[in-house]
Write a protein that holds these residues in place. Structure first.
Motif, PDB file in Angstrom:
ATOM      1  N   ASN A 129      38.892  38.900   0.921  1.00 34.28           N
ATOM      2  CA  ASN A 129      38.333  40.164   1.418  1.00 34.28           C
ATOM      3  C   ASN A 129      36.931  39.960   1.981  1.00 34.28           C
ATOM      4  OD1 ASN A 129      40.665  41.428   0.630  1.00 34.28           O
ATOM      5  ND2 ASN A 129      39.808  42.309  -1.234  1.00 34.28           N
ATOM      6  N   CYS A 158      42.616  39.664   9.516  1.00 39.86           N
ATOM      7  CA  CYS A 158      42.177  38.471   8.791  1.00 39.86           C
ATOM      8  C   CYS A 158      42.647  38.502   7.343  1.00 39.86           C
ATOM      9  CB  CYS A 158      40.656  38.357   8.843  1.00 39.86           C
ATOM     10  SG  CYS A 158      39.997  37.932  10.474  1.00 39.86           S
ATOM     11  N   LYS A 159      42.580  39.681   6.725  1.00 40.06           N
ATOM     12  CA  LYS A 159      43.000  39.772   5.331  1.00 40.06           C
ATOM     13  C   LYS A 159      44.486  39.472   5.193  1.00 40.06           C
ATOM     14  CE  LYS A 159      43.218  43.716   3.060  1.00 40.06           C
ATOM     15  NZ  LYS A 159      42.865  44.930   2.297  1.00 40.06           N
ATOM     16  N   CYS A 205      34.056  37.895   9.030  1.00 38.93           N
ATOM     17  CA  CYS A 205      34.655  37.673  10.354  1.00 38.93           C
ATOM     18  C   CYS A 205      34.659  38.966  11.173  1.00 38.93           C
ATOM     19  CB  CYS A 205      36.086  37.161  10.202  1.00 38.93           C
ATOM     20  SG  CYS A 205      36.224  35.506   9.487  1.00 38.93           S
ATOM     21  N   SER A 236      45.347  36.015   3.195  1.00 41.40           N
ATOM     22  CA  SER A 236      45.639  36.360   1.801  1.00 41.40           C
ATOM     23  C   SER A 236      46.856  35.646   1.232  1.00 41.40           C
ATOM     24  CB  SER A 236      45.830  37.874   1.657  1.00 41.40           C
ATOM     25  OG  SER A 236      46.987  38.296   2.374  1.00 41.40           O
ATOM     26  N   SER A 262      37.104  37.912   5.213  1.00 39.17           N
ATOM     27  CA  SER A 262      37.625  38.771   6.283  1.00 39.17           C
ATOM     28  C   SER A 262      36.556  39.746   6.762  1.00 39.17           C
ATOM     29  CB  SER A 262      38.851  39.546   5.794  1.00 39.17           C
ATOM     30  OG  SER A 262      39.868  38.666   5.375  1.00 39.17           O
ATOM     31  N   TYR A 276      39.337  43.052  10.351  1.00 37.86           N
ATOM     32  CA  TYR A 276      39.337  42.907   8.895  1.00 37.86           C
ATOM     33  C   TYR A 276      40.763  42.910   8.347  1.00 37.86           C
ATOM     34  CZ  TYR A 276      38.722  44.072   3.973  1.00 37.86           C
ATOM     35  OH  TYR A 276      38.801  44.074   2.613  1.00 37.86           O
TER      36      TYR A 276
END
Length: 337
Positions: free
Chosen positions: A145, A130-131, A151, A135, A148, A127
């Motif tokens: 968010n 990915c964020k 995922c 972003s 993410s 998380y």
């Protein structure tokens, strides 16, 4: 597991002045210059292994604290042989106590511990990664968010699903005289009798369930948070933890109720052949739903909605308060170094 914005939540201007975005950028640049492993540093100044540890502890605390409620939910959702009698929370609770005593509420907790720790470590680290990647510097982008979170959930479910299946089977038949003597015995018997695929029979359903769960969760969470902060904007900063906990509880409760039918399907797929539960030739969600409706009508799709809501309402507050506390510990430790 519900994912919300994980930017730092605590500040008091009398104790510590928050750095500006420019200062944060300079601090990050200093970390990059000083530490060759800085590519592993995420936005809060933590190493990714620290994020994984924080997430693992938070996940274990969340699931262990709410485990008896999860056991009641599993018992309510496992449809045995016909005819089906309506089973409420109180009746399920009494049945567990009468058959297995208080220990019956904790059958399968070892499997939960073995699965929740690694799964939440994967969830939080993916998380955060990915964020940070999606972003473009705007960590408060709610679409990012949510994306993410999805995922992270897809990957963490791949880690957690096998142990979740073992956990649910032990919750149904893990006591004295039960089908399984423990986690390892359950895994061996399932592998020998049903094959490796049985461990992932519910994976597709779990992933499909989490998509609407997060959609409802985020929509409700943001709306509730905005409403709460508008009620008392002058105290919004000082009471930010209360706002997040309250909004998260409301969002978790609604998302849990909406996705209960898919959770019932997941339980049926994971508990095939245990305590009278049906076996399914395929893992088709449609076939399972037809079987549930045939046995118990459409009400069968909502079995366990109340304990599921009772689980998810405090779960968000527990997991995020624990996660933030462990993060704060690591942040202080890193600052001291």
């Amino acid at each position: 597991m519900a994912t919300t914005d994980v930017t730092p939540k605590f500040h008091n201007h009398e104790l510590r002045q928050l750095p500006s975005s420019e200062e944060q950028h300079q601090h990050q640049h200093q970390l990059t210059t000083m530490d060759p492993s800085s590519s592993h540093i995420h936005q809060d100044g933590l190493l990714y292994w620290q994020v994984m540890v924080a997430g693992s502890i938070a996940g274990c605390v969340e699931h262990m604290a709410m485990f008896p409620v999860d056991t009641i939910k599993t018992r309510m959702q496992a449809l045995g042989s016909c005819p089906i009698k309506s089973v409420g929370v109180r009746a399920a609770f009494r049945s567990i106590l009468q058959s297995d005593g208080p220990a019956g509420l904790y059958h399968g907790i070892a499997a939960m511990g073995l699965g929740a720790g690694p799964a939440h470590a994967v969830h939080f680290s993916v998380y955060e990664f990915c964020k940070k990647s999606f972003s473009g510097g705007n960590v408060n982008n709610h679409v990012v968010n949510a994306t993410s979170a999805v995922c992270a959930e897809v990957l963490s479910d791949a880690v957690f699903t096998p142990m979740d299946m073992v956990k649910q089977r032990l919750q149904l038949s893990g006591g004295v005289g039960g089908a399984y003597k423990g986690v390892w015995d359950c895994m061996k018997m399932v592998f020998r009798e049903e094959g490796f695929g049985a461990f992932y029979a519910s994976y597709r359903t779990t992933v499909i369930m989490n998509a609407p769960f997060f959609a409802v969760f985020f929509a409700t969470y943001e709306a509730a948070k905005k409403g709460l902060m508008e009620i008392s904007p002058d105290k919004a900063d000082d009471e930010r933890l209360v706002v997040h906990a309250t909004a998260g509880a409301a969002a978790g409760a609604l998302a849990a109720v909406v996705t209960t039918p898919l959770d019932v399907v997941k339980t049926q797929l994971q508990c095939q052949g245990v305590c009278g539960c049906d076996r399914f030739a395929t893992g088709s969600i449609r076939d399972v739903i037809k079987t549930i409706v045939k046995k118990d009508g459409y009400r069968g799709l909502m079995r366990g909605w109340s304990p599921r809501m009772m689980f998810n309402t405090p779960a968000a507050a527990i997991v995020w308060s624990t996660y933030e506390a462990v993060k704060t510990f690591f942040q202080v430790r890193n600052d001291q170094k």
